[in-house]
Design an enzyme around this catalytic site. Structure first.
Site, PDB file in Angstrom:
ATOM      1  N   HIS A  14     -20.660  23.271   3.137  1.00 51.33           N
ATOM      2  CA  HIS A  14     -20.208  22.496   1.858  1.00 51.33           C
ATOM      3  C   HIS A  14     -21.164  21.873   0.878  1.00 51.33           C
ATOM      4  CE1 HIS A  14     -16.410  20.405   1.361  1.00 51.33           C
ATOM      5  NE2 HIS A  14     -17.193  20.433   0.102  1.00 51.33           N
ATOM      6  N   HIS A  16     -20.805  22.024  -3.931  1.00 57.14           N
ATOM      7  CA  HIS A  16     -19.993  21.578  -5.135  1.00 57.14           C
ATOM      8  C   HIS A  16     -21.238  22.224  -6.275  1.00 57.14           C
ATOM      9  CE1 HIS A  16     -16.172  20.428  -4.084  1.00 57.14           C
ATOM     10  NE2 HIS A  16     -16.947  20.026  -2.768  1.00 57.14           N
ATOM     11  N   LYS A 100     -10.137  27.857   0.582  1.00 56.45           N
ATOM     12  CA  LYS A 100     -10.066  26.234   0.962  1.00 56.45           C
ATOM     13  C   LYS A 100      -8.942  25.481   0.710  1.00 56.45           C
ATOM     14  CE  LYS A 100     -11.585  22.538   0.742  1.00 56.45           C
ATOM     15  NZ  LYS A 100     -13.114  21.456   0.836  1.00 56.45           N
ATOM     16  N   HIS A 137     -10.075  20.033   3.363  1.00 55.05           N
ATOM     17  CA  HIS A 137     -10.057  18.476   2.892  1.00 55.05           C
ATOM     18  C   HIS A 137      -9.045  18.439   3.993  1.00 55.05           C
ATOM     19  CE1 HIS A 137     -11.556  16.277  -0.052  1.00 55.05           C
ATOM     20  NE2 HIS A 137     -10.047  15.096   1.061  1.00 55.05           N
ATOM     21  N   HIS A 175     -16.869  17.562   5.953  1.00 51.17           N
ATOM     22  CA  HIS A 175     -17.176  16.173   5.751  1.00 51.17           C
ATOM     23  C   HIS A 175     -16.342  15.624   6.557  1.00 51.17           C
ATOM     24  CE1 HIS A 175     -13.297  16.424   2.500  1.00 51.17           C
ATOM     25  NE2 HIS A 175     -14.868  18.302   1.770  1.00 51.17           N
ATOM     26  N   ASP A 248     -21.618  18.270   0.404  1.00 54.09           N
ATOM     27  CA  ASP A 248     -20.357  18.347  -0.293  1.00 54.09           C
ATOM     28  C   ASP A 248     -21.283  17.601  -1.649  1.00 54.09           C
ATOM     29  OD1 ASP A 248     -17.696  17.917  -1.036  1.00 54.09           O
ATOM     30  OD2 ASP A 248     -18.163  16.134   0.096  1.00 54.09           O
TER      31      ASP A 248
HETATM   32  C1  NCD Z   1     -15.609  16.645  -4.103  1.00 51.39           C
HETATM   33  C2  NCD Z   1     -15.953  16.556  -5.870  1.00 51.39           C
HETATM   34  O1  NCD Z   1     -16.046  16.491  -6.565  1.00 51.39           O
HETATM   35  O2  NCD Z   1     -15.625  18.283  -6.411  1.00 51.39           O
HETATM   36  N1  NCD Z   1     -15.277  15.550  -4.457  1.00 51.39           N
HETATM   37  C3  NCD Z   1     -15.918  14.598  -3.299  1.00 51.39           C
HETATM   38  O3  NCD Z   1     -15.756  13.585  -3.651  1.00 51.39           O
HETATM   39  N2  NCD Z   1     -16.337  15.263  -2.440  1.00 51.39           N
HETATM   40  C4  NCD Z   1     -14.238  16.769  -3.845  1.00 51.39           C
HETATM   41  C5  NCD Z   1     -14.036  17.005  -2.657  1.00 51.39           C
HETATM   42  O4  NCD Z   1     -15.087  17.621  -1.739  1.00 51.39           O
HETATM   43  O5  NCD Z   1     -13.639  16.625  -2.287  1.00 51.39           O
HETATM   44 ZN    ZN Z   2     -16.334  18.938  -1.112  1.00 51.65          ZN
END
Ligand code: NCD
Ligand code: ZN
Length: 356
Positions: A14, A16, A100, A137, A175, A248
């Site tokens: 996971h 971003h 997702k 999520h 997460h 995450d």
């Molecule tokens: C994530 C993001 O910034 O894209 N933020 C976070 O606080 N984890 C999105 C997510 O996974 O909730």
């Molecule tokens: Zn995330």
């Protein structure tokens, strides 16, 4: 001689990576430490179709050096209007690894997420038939629900019903942050798993208010009370194969964090592997790290484990606090308390920080 540990190369289930300049900044950190990564689709606009996921994958792969074996595993962002055929074809064609589910307005860039889970049942039924994982999520979005209870209530009201209605659907609860989630996952059977981030293993909710508001400790789901953190640590090191690594890591430009309405997201990619090693070491469970980081996730996703290995060395060091994004901006790296205790010898990064 420093203590060291060698593992099969881990995967990040996971992350971003973002797009454009942020992608250029974030990708090397993830690609050097991990064999594969599940790439989150919450760009703006979101990656909704298989074609969009393919285009995003191409933008990622184009930035990788020729010598890299890193494999981005793509996901699509489910909306109320997602086409079941497109998702299924994307999975069967090997473009999509998972889909997702962001409840609408649950987190960063999720305004176009799913408003009611039953609206996407046709997609989920198709995913169940073909064995395509659903990544969730897991927070309710009702603003009247206390933010610290939103994960638990999601499990009690939405996830339990979803698993009842679609018992063969493969699900990853992403997460997780609560003792209740660890309990639920450990009893939920082989088709349901969870990822655990390094930050939820290292901080509790006090970290957000330590001497003042600490925006770089804010993410969603938010860190909870200490007993939840301890339960997450216990689950991670337990050897239970339903728990695996998902950082995450979620970079935001510093002024978008340090603002009157700061974004949710913690950027951990430059040190995530080191943090997991530190946690497992503190729990005297380094022998369980490879399962959590390199094996359980691959097995859940029906992927082969990585054949390459990586080595971490026990060594005190201070990572950079800020990392530039293009020429005039930067992101702040998650710092749970320094120095860090373990170090992964990265190319590039090490040249500037070779103090071991
Ligand atoms: C994530 C993001 O910034 O894209 N933020 C976070 O606080 N984890 C999105 C997510 O996974 O909730
Ligand atoms: Zn995330």
């Amino acid at each position: 001689m420093n203590q060291s540990i060698t593992l099969r190369k881990p995967d990040d289930w996971h992350v971003h990576l973002r797009d454009d300049a942020m992608l250029e900044m974030s990708l090397p950190w993830t690609a050097e430490a991990f064999g594969r990564a599940i790439v989150m689709p919450n760009l703006s606009p979101a990656v909704i179709t298989a074609t969009q996921a393919m285009a995003y994958k191409e933008r990622i792969v184009r930035l990788l050096p020729a010598s890299s074996n890193f494999e981005p595993l793509m996901t699509c962002f489910l909306t109320d209007a997602t086409d079941p055929l497109d998702v299924a074809k994307g999975f069967i064609d090997g473009i999509l690894t998972a889909a997702k589910l962001y409840p609408a307005n649950s987190t960063t860039n999720s305004a176009t997420g799913v408003t009611e889970v039953h609206k996407i049942y046709p997609v989920l039924e198709r995913m169940q038939q073909i064995g395509m994982p659903l990544l969730i999520h897991g927070e309710v979005t009702n603003r009247e629900v206390d933010i610290f209870d939103r994960e638990k209530i999601f499990i009690d009201t939405i996830l339990t019903k979803l698993r009842h209605d679609l018992p063969e659907l493969r699900i990853v609860l992403e997460h997780i942050t609560t003792e209740e989630a660890t309990q639920y996952i450990s009893e939920a059977g082989d088709l349901t798993a969870a990822t655990i981030t390094p930050h939820h293993l290292m901080i509790n909710r006090n970290a957000m208010f330590n001497g003042g508001v600490r925006p770089h400790m804010y993410c969603l789901p938010v860190a909870k009370r200490e007993h939840h953190r301890l339960a997450l640590r216990k689950a991670a090191v337990s050897g239970d194969t339903h728990f695996f690594l998902g950082t995450d890591s979620a970079p935001h430009l510093h002024q978008e964090k340090e603002s009157a309405c700061g974004c949710a997201g913690i950027f951990s990619a430059p040190i995530a592997l080191e943090l997991y090693a530190q946690v497992f070491d503190e729990e005297q469970a380094l022998n369980k790290l490879e399962g959590f980081a390199s094996i359980n996730g691959a097995n859940f996703y029906n992927k082969p484990v990585n054949e390459k290995t990586i080595t971490l060395v026990k060594s005190s060091w201070e990572p950079p606090e800020e990392i530039p994004v293009s020429h005039n901006d930067y992101v702040c790296v998650f710092h749970p308390g320094l120095p860090l205790k373990w170090k992964y010898l990265r190319k590039g990064f090490n040249e500037a920080n070779s103090n071991i």
